[in-house]
Write an enzyme that holds these catalytic residues in place. Structure first.
Site, PDB file in Angstrom:
ATOM      1  N   VAL A 102       0.845  -1.210   0.000  1.00 11.58           N
ATOM      2  CA  VAL A 102       0.000   0.000   0.000  1.00 11.58           C
ATOM      3  C   VAL A 102       0.878   1.258   0.000  1.00 11.58           C
ATOM      4  CG1 VAL A 102      -1.732   1.263   1.366  1.00 11.58           C
ATOM      5  CG2 VAL A 102      -1.820  -1.223   1.246  1.00 11.58           C
ATOM      6  N   ALA A 104       2.834   2.500  -2.141  1.00  9.89           N
ATOM      7  CA  ALA A 104       4.204   2.167  -2.523  1.00  9.89           C
ATOM      8  C   ALA A 104       4.430   2.310  -4.026  1.00  9.89           C
ATOM      9  CB  ALA A 104       4.527   0.746  -2.076  1.00  9.89           C
ATOM     10  N   GLY A 107       0.073   0.821  -7.343  1.00  9.03           N
ATOM     11  CA  GLY A 107      -1.320   0.887  -7.783  1.00  9.03           C
ATOM     12  C   GLY A 107      -2.297   0.095  -6.929  1.00  9.03           C
ATOM     13  N   ASP A 152      -2.735   4.644 -13.777  1.00 11.37           N
ATOM     14  CA  ASP A 152      -2.902   3.471 -12.906  1.00 11.37           C
ATOM     15  C   ASP A 152      -4.124   2.655 -13.316  1.00 11.37           C
ATOM     16  OD1 ASP A 152      -0.796   4.435 -11.447  1.00 11.37           O
ATOM     17  OD2 ASP A 152      -1.757   4.158  -9.500  1.00 11.37           O
TER      18      ASP A 152
HETATM   19  O1  PMV Z   1       2.437   4.658  -8.826  1.00 12.78           O
HETATM   20  P1  PMV Z   1       1.668   5.693  -8.114  1.00 12.78           P
HETATM   21  O2  PMV Z   1       0.285   5.296  -7.796  1.00 12.78           O
HETATM   22  O3  PMV Z   1       2.409   6.309  -6.988  1.00 12.78           O
HETATM   23  O4  PMV Z   1       1.450   6.756  -9.261  1.00 12.78           O
HETATM   24  C1  PMV Z   1       2.067   7.936  -9.318  1.00 12.78           C
HETATM   25  C2  PMV Z   1       2.160   8.409 -10.722  1.00 12.78           C
HETATM   26  C3  PMV Z   1       2.128   9.919 -10.811  1.00 12.78           C
HETATM   27  O5  PMV Z   1       2.527  10.237 -12.121  1.00 12.78           O
HETATM   28  C4  PMV Z   1       3.095  10.550  -9.830  1.00 12.78           C
HETATM   29  C5  PMV Z   1       0.732  10.438 -10.552  1.00 12.78           C
HETATM   30  C6  PMV Z   1      -0.262  10.108 -11.635  1.00 12.78           C
HETATM   31  O6  PMV Z   1      -1.466  10.233 -11.367  1.00 12.78           O
HETATM   32  O7  PMV Z   1       0.115   9.760 -12.761  1.00 12.78           O
END
Ligand code: PMV
Length: 314
Positions: A102, A104, A107, A152
């Site tokens: 979580v 991390a 997704g 995501d």
């Molecule tokens: O992998 P995550 O859920 O931490 O996604 C982050 C990706 C970002 O580009 C920082 C934010 C986004 O919504 O794309």
């Protein structure tokens, strides 16, 4: 009624996180070694119209009507009931489990949402297509993230490598030459919403500089797409190194992530970078099948709490 179950994989971003929020391209791949699962069983002896939710991993046990509408699990359930015009809440138990770390960068929130949407729509006898699943999951992701790019929910719903540009139709990636990635977990939780809003504030005060960095990240994602689609994954190593440098300049790396990235490179990875929101969570490295275990051990030696070896394109 028999139990209905659905799963959704984790994901990692290979290139372009943060810049993707500003409409530059990014690349993400599913990680099927970890998954979220929703199992729905009828509850013939339960109180009529009560949907009972259990999510032991996050210590949640509640009836739907007692959760606020903005709770992401409740929101996912309500969005399905609304889309399928279900007036009466089904009397059932909905159990959610997940092996995705979580907060991390893998997704977990989007995967839980997608598994709920798929399981509940199937339970109600109206499975819905990927496009709708992804759009619904995007709406719910806004409750987790604030301003998600949509990468995501897209990669987790479609379960294929994607070249993603915000507000544009999904582009899937051909991977003629499979390649191996190693994912290393720093063990530090870092909410994506925080780093996204910090980058936003920095962009507001230093627009030109940040736009230049986002452009450079977008160019890296384009070069990476060419390397992947032309069967030259070894070219991804230096691209990852360059992308990590940009993420450091954006202010979203941390000493722990830098330590893991450097350890991976010293142990023989072809390149490495943080992955996702940053300041914690995971990093990734391009490795060869032969070097994967050695690099994984090197990551554990400097503090990684978990590693996953995953082959992209198989
Ligand atoms: O992998 P995550 O859920 O931490 O996604 C982050 C990706 C970002 O580009 C920082 C934010 C986004 O919504 O794309």
């Amino acid at each position: 009624m028999p139990a209905v179950s659905a799963t959704a994989p984790g994901k990692v971003i290979l290139f372009g996180e943060h810049a993707v929020v500003y409409e530059r391209p990014a690349i993400a791949v599913p990680v099927t070694q970890v998954k979220a699962r929703t199992i729905i069983t009828a509850n013939p002896r339960g109180k009529s119209g009560v949907l009972h939710i259990e999510a032991p991993d996050i210590g949640l046990e509640a009836d739907l009507q007692n959760l606020p509408h903005e709770d992401p699990i409740a929101a996912a359930i309500h969005s399905i009931l609304k889309a399928l015009i279900v007036k009466r809440v089904p009397t059932c138990n909905l159990r959610i489990t997940s092996t995705i770390p979580v907060a991390a960068g893998m997704g977990s929130g989007a995967a839980v949402t997608v598994s709920i949407i798929r399981a509940l729509s199937a339970y109600l006898g109206h499975p819905i297509d990927d496009e709708k699943v992804s759009a619904m999951a995007y709406e719910v992701d806004k409750l987790h993230h604030g301003t998600p790019s949509g990468i995501d929910n897209t990669v987790i719903t479609y379960r294929v490598p994607v070249f993603f540009i915000r507000n544009q139709p999904i582009q899937t990636l051909d991977v003629p030459q499979p390649f191996t990635i190693l994912i290393g977990d720093s063990g530090i939780t870092s909410p994506t919403a925080t780093t996204v809003s910090d980058v936003h504030r920095a962009w507001q005060t230093n627009r030109d500089y940040f736009e230049t960095m986002f452009d450079a990240a977008g160019q890296i994602a384009l070069a990476a797409r060419d390397a992947i689609e032309n069967g030259k994954p070894e070219a991804l190593g230096p691209l990852m190194d360059n992308n990590h440098e940009l993420l450091q300049d954006m202010g979203v790396s941390s000493s722990e992530l830098d330590l893991l990235v450097n350890a991976a490179r010293s142990a023989g990875a072809l390149g490495a970078k943080l992955s996702g929101g940053g300041r914690g969570g995971n990093m990734i490295a391009i490795v060869t099948p032969e070097s994967a275990e050695t690099v994984a051990r090197a990551l554990h030696d400097v503090g990684a709490v978990g590693t996953i070896i995953s082959v992209v394109g198989k």
